[in-house]
Design a protein around this motif. Structure first.
Motif, PDB file in Angstrom:
ATOM      1  N   PRO A  65       0.802  -1.229   0.000  1.00 18.09           N
ATOM      2  CA  PRO A  65       0.000   0.000   0.000  1.00 18.09           C
ATOM      3  C   PRO A  65       0.837   1.281   0.000  1.00 18.09           C
ATOM      4  N   HIS A  66       2.019   1.240   0.616  1.00 20.88           N
ATOM      5  CA  HIS A  66       2.850   2.449   0.645  1.00 20.88           C
ATOM      6  C   HIS A  66       3.237   2.868  -0.762  1.00 20.88           C
ATOM      7  N   GLU A  67       3.623   1.897  -1.597  1.00 19.26           N
ATOM      8  CA  GLU A  67       4.011   2.206  -2.969  1.00 19.26           C
ATOM      9  C   GLU A  67       2.819   2.703  -3.776  1.00 19.26           C
ATOM     10  N   VAL A  68       1.646   2.118  -3.530  1.00 16.89           N
ATOM     11  CA  VAL A  68       0.436   2.564  -4.229  1.00 16.89           C
ATOM     12  C   VAL A  68       0.111   3.998  -3.836  1.00 16.89           C
ATOM     13  N   GLU A  69       0.225   4.290  -2.549  1.00 13.26           N
ATOM     14  CA  GLU A  69      -0.019   5.643  -2.050  1.00 13.26           C
ATOM     15  C   GLU A  69       0.948   6.638  -2.670  1.00 13.26           C
ATOM     16  N   GLN A  70       2.214   6.268  -2.756  1.00  9.69           N
ATOM     17  CA  GLN A  70       3.218   7.156  -3.323  1.00  9.69           C
ATOM     18  C   GLN A  70       2.928   7.464  -4.788  1.00  9.69           C
ATOM     19  N   LEU A  71       2.542   6.440  -5.545  1.00  7.05           N
ATOM     20  CA  LEU A  71       2.226   6.648  -6.958  1.00  7.05           C
ATOM     21  C   LEU A  71       1.044   7.595  -7.132  1.00  7.05           C
TER      22      LEU A  71
ATOM     23  N   VAL B 226     -11.012   7.452 -11.342  1.00 10.63           N
ATOM     24  CA  VAL B 226     -11.699   6.667 -10.307  1.00 10.63           C
ATOM     25  C   VAL B 226     -10.973   5.344 -10.054  1.00 10.63           C
ATOM     26  N   VAL B 227     -10.477   4.729 -11.114  1.00 12.64           N
ATOM     27  CA  VAL B 227      -9.769   3.453 -10.962  1.00 12.64           C
ATOM     28  C   VAL B 227      -8.544   3.616 -10.073  1.00 12.64           C
ATOM     29  N   SER B 228      -7.851   4.747 -10.209  1.00 15.40           N
ATOM     30  CA  SER B 228      -6.660   5.000  -9.390  1.00 15.40           C
ATOM     31  C   SER B 228      -7.018   4.981  -7.909  1.00 15.40           C
ATOM     32  N   TYR B 229      -8.082   5.691  -7.561  1.00 13.32           N
ATOM     33  CA  TYR B 229      -8.491   5.758  -6.147  1.00 13.32           C
ATOM     34  C   TYR B 229      -9.043   4.418  -5.668  1.00 13.32           C
ATOM     35  N   ASN B 230      -9.769   3.737  -6.533  1.00 14.00           N
ATOM     36  CA  ASN B 230     -10.280   2.410  -6.152  1.00 14.00           C
ATOM     37  C   ASN B 230      -9.132   1.452  -5.842  1.00 14.00           C
ATOM     38  N   THR B 231      -8.056   1.572  -6.610  1.00 14.21           N
ATOM     39  CA  THR B 231      -6.906   0.696  -6.396  1.00 14.21           C
ATOM     40  C   THR B 231      -6.267   0.957  -5.043  1.00 14.21           C
ATOM     41  N   LEU B 232      -6.186   2.227  -4.653  1.00 10.30           N
ATOM     42  CA  LEU B 232      -5.608   2.543  -3.346  1.00 10.30           C
ATOM     43  C   LEU B 232      -6.521   2.063  -2.221  1.00 10.30           C
TER      44      LEU B 232
ATOM     45  N   VAL C  47     -10.997   4.686   4.049  1.00  5.35           N
ATOM     46  CA  VAL C  47     -12.103   5.653   4.121  1.00  5.35           C
ATOM     47  C   VAL C  47     -11.616   7.046   3.729  1.00  5.35           C
ATOM     48  N   GLU C  48     -10.394   7.393   4.155  1.00  4.01           N
ATOM     49  CA  GLU C  48      -9.848   8.708   3.845  1.00  4.01           C
ATOM     50  C   GLU C  48      -9.642   8.895   2.341  1.00  4.01           C
ATOM     51  N   VAL C  49      -9.351   7.796   1.641  1.00  4.93           N
ATOM     52  CA  VAL C  49      -9.177   7.871   0.184  1.00  4.93           C
ATOM     53  C   VAL C  49     -10.479   8.322  -0.488  1.00  4.93           C
ATOM     54  N   LEU C  50     -11.609   7.898   0.047  1.00  8.65           N
ATOM     55  CA  LEU C  50     -12.906   8.304  -0.506  1.00  8.65           C
ATOM     56  C   LEU C  50     -13.057   9.818  -0.434  1.00  8.65           C
ATOM     57  N   SER C  51     -12.618  10.420   0.669  1.00  8.44           N
ATOM     58  CA  SER C  51     -12.695  11.883   0.806  1.00  8.44           C
ATOM     59  C   SER C  51     -11.785  12.574  -0.209  1.00  8.44           C
ATOM     60  N   ARG C  52     -10.583  12.019  -0.404  1.00 14.02           N
ATOM     61  CA  ARG C  52      -9.655  12.604  -1.379  1.00 14.02           C
ATOM     62  C   ARG C  52     -10.240  12.526  -2.784  1.00 14.02           C
ATOM     63  N   MET C  53     -10.871  11.433  -3.042  1.00 10.80           N
ATOM     64  CA  MET C  53     -11.470  11.207  -4.356  1.00 10.80           C
ATOM     65  C   MET C  53     -12.567  12.245  -4.627  1.00 10.80           C
TER      66      MET C  53
ATOM     67  N   ALA D 178     -19.558   1.454  -8.068  1.00 11.71           N
ATOM     68  CA  ALA D 178     -19.847   0.206  -7.366  1.00 11.71           C
ATOM     69  C   ALA D 178     -18.570  -0.455  -6.852  1.00 11.71           C
ATOM     70  N   ILE D 179     -17.495  -0.359  -7.622  1.00 12.98           N
ATOM     71  CA  ILE D 179     -16.231  -0.962  -7.197  1.00 12.98           C
ATOM     72  C   ILE D 179     -15.688  -0.249  -5.967  1.00 12.98           C
ATOM     73  N   THR D 180     -15.822   1.064  -5.937  1.00 10.11           N
ATOM     74  CA  THR D 180     -15.391   1.827  -4.759  1.00 10.11           C
ATOM     75  C   THR D 180     -16.091   1.316  -3.515  1.00 10.11           C
ATOM     76  N   TYR D 181     -17.413   1.202  -3.593  1.00  9.30           N
ATOM     77  CA  TYR D 181     -18.176   0.774  -2.420  1.00  9.30           C
ATOM     78  C   TYR D 181     -17.867  -0.674  -2.042  1.00  9.30           C
ATOM     79  N   ASN D 182     -17.739  -1.535  -3.024  1.00 11.50           N
ATOM     80  CA  ASN D 182     -17.386  -2.926  -2.719  1.00 11.50           C
ATOM     81  C   ASN D 182     -16.037  -3.007  -2.009  1.00 11.50           C
ATOM     82  N   SER D 183     -15.088  -2.182  -2.467  1.00 13.02           N
ATOM     83  CA  SER D 183     -13.759  -2.188  -1.846  1.00 13.02           C
ATOM     84  C   SER D 183     -13.823  -1.660  -0.419  1.00 13.02           C
TER      85      SER D 183
END
Length: 386
Positions: free
Chosen positions: A196-202, A218-224, A238-244, A253-258
């Motif tokens: 996750p650290h590398e994903v966050e950095q990217l 959206v895919v980028s944020y869903n991946t994180l 949860v914080e990623v959702l706010s950034r998004m 739907a993928i965001t919510y499932n994740s």
């Protein structure tokens, strides 16, 4: 002029005759070409075209063996043309086999040749060979976007997040334009590897607006969100959702499932159900993935409402599930209903499972029988009729 099968067959018979003359009389093929004022490489190229036209792999190898045997000087243009023909015929395995013959006079492969060999090796699952030609290519030229993507796919199949990240950094160093697809692919490889650290950095680099990036999507944020969920970092997910949302992107739907999955993995059942309810309000009714995650949150503290919502969702998505998944979903729901001991959800769970041709486990049937017996005994009973 377009090569016909008849012409190809004639050409290969001519080749056989020429081969016989060379073997019998010791005639030099280069001398023949000079006397007849023909290009020897063009001759061999025609023979290769004819072999491919007739789908004759053995003859193709024979022609190249003949070329190497008589030490016909080759050049990059000829070799590139051969590899392109093989690519057009989808002869990746054959290309890998004949490459040593093609380059037997020792000249260094061109950038085009390296690019072709990377694709051939990747198609055949020869990942080390693909890496070898990628290194050669990087030493003589900047790979094109397609080649970079091919190498990312190679590393993805191997689960090699470090090599994927190295390719990504190479693209940056060479000022190759990186679009959302490339970014998301590398983020996905790192996420699947539990980094996750590398994903966050990217993503942070992309958010910073570096000129080599396009805006994350959206895919980028869903991946994180997925990366944090797999690593058990629910608050970060949860914080990623706010950034998004701060960037004007809407959850899908993928965001919510994740997010539901991230909550379920950390035992946050209440949060998982809150995200599911928000998901439905936003117009995403839930799918088999949603249902699979939510049924896992029913234990150890099932409630009537949650069991009912699971049953509603299973009913809606049953047709999209294979037998194995449908059976697992109903077994989990029935187990939760038995644990709760509520007659209404018990009856509905068993009835709906039977409607979808799912047989309860033997243990569930025994437990139901025990509950029914207890219900007839007011002293021992704990089944709560509604």
């Amino acid at each position: 002029e377009r090569l016909t099968k008849e012409s190809a067959d004639y050409n290969l018979r001519l080749f056989d005759e020429l081969s016989g003359l060379l073997d019998q009389d010791g005639v030099n093929v280069m001398d023949i070409a000079r006397i007849t004022n023909h290009s020897v490489l063009r001759f061999y190229n025609t023979m290769l075209q004819s072999s491919i036209k007739l789908n004759n792999r053995d003859k193709m190898a024979e022609v190249l063996t003949h070329l190497a045997k008589y030490k016909i000087p080759r050049n990059a243009s000829f070799c590139e043309g051969v590899l392109k023909q093989l690519a057009g015929a989808n002869w990746a395995k054959e290309a890998l086999h004949i490459y040593p013959l093609l380059t037997s006079d020792g000249f260094a492969p061109s950038a085009v040749m390296c690019s072709c060999m990377i694709c051939f090796a990747a198609d055949c699952g020869q990942h080390e060979t693909a890496k070898h030609f990628y290194s050669q290519l990087c030493s003589v030229a900047t790979p094109n976007l397609r080649t970079f993507m091919t190498m990312l796919k190679v590393h993805s199949k191997r689960g090699d997040w470090q090599a994927s990240l190295a390719v990504f950094r190479e693209m940056q160093a060479r000022n190759v334009k990186i679009d959302s697809h490339v970014l998301n692919m590398v983020m996905g490889i790192c996420a699947s590897a539990g980094m996750p650290h590398e994903v966050e950095q990217l993503l942070a680099e992309a958010e910073a607006g570096d000129s080599v990036f396009v805006l994350p999507d959206v895919v980028s944020y869903n991946t994180l969100v997925k990366a944090y969920g797999l690593h058990g970092h629910f608050p970060n997910a949860v914080e990623v959702l706010s950034r998004m949302r701060a960037r004007g992107l809407e959850a899908n739907a993928i965001t919510y499932n994740s997010l539901i999955d991230a909550a379920a993995r950390t035992g946050e059942a209440a949060a998982a159900w809150e995200f599911y309810q928000e998901m439905v309000k936003q117009g995403f009714p839930g799918d088999k993935y949603t249902c699979s995650i939510l049924t896992k949150t029913l234990s150890p503290n099932p409630t009537c409402d949650r069991i009912r919502m699971c049953l509603d969702l299973v009913h809606e998505i049953a047709a999209a599930c294979d037998v194995k998944l449908r059976t697992r979903l109903y077994h989990s729901t029935i187990e939760a209903a038995l644990q709760l001991g509520d007659s209404t959800v018990l009856i509905r769970s068993f009835s709906q499972a039977r409607q979808h041709r799912v047989r309860p486990t033997a243990a569930a049937c025994r437990q139901l029988k025990e509950l029914a017996t207890s219900a007839r005994d007011p002293v021992a009973g704990h089944w709560k009729p509604q």
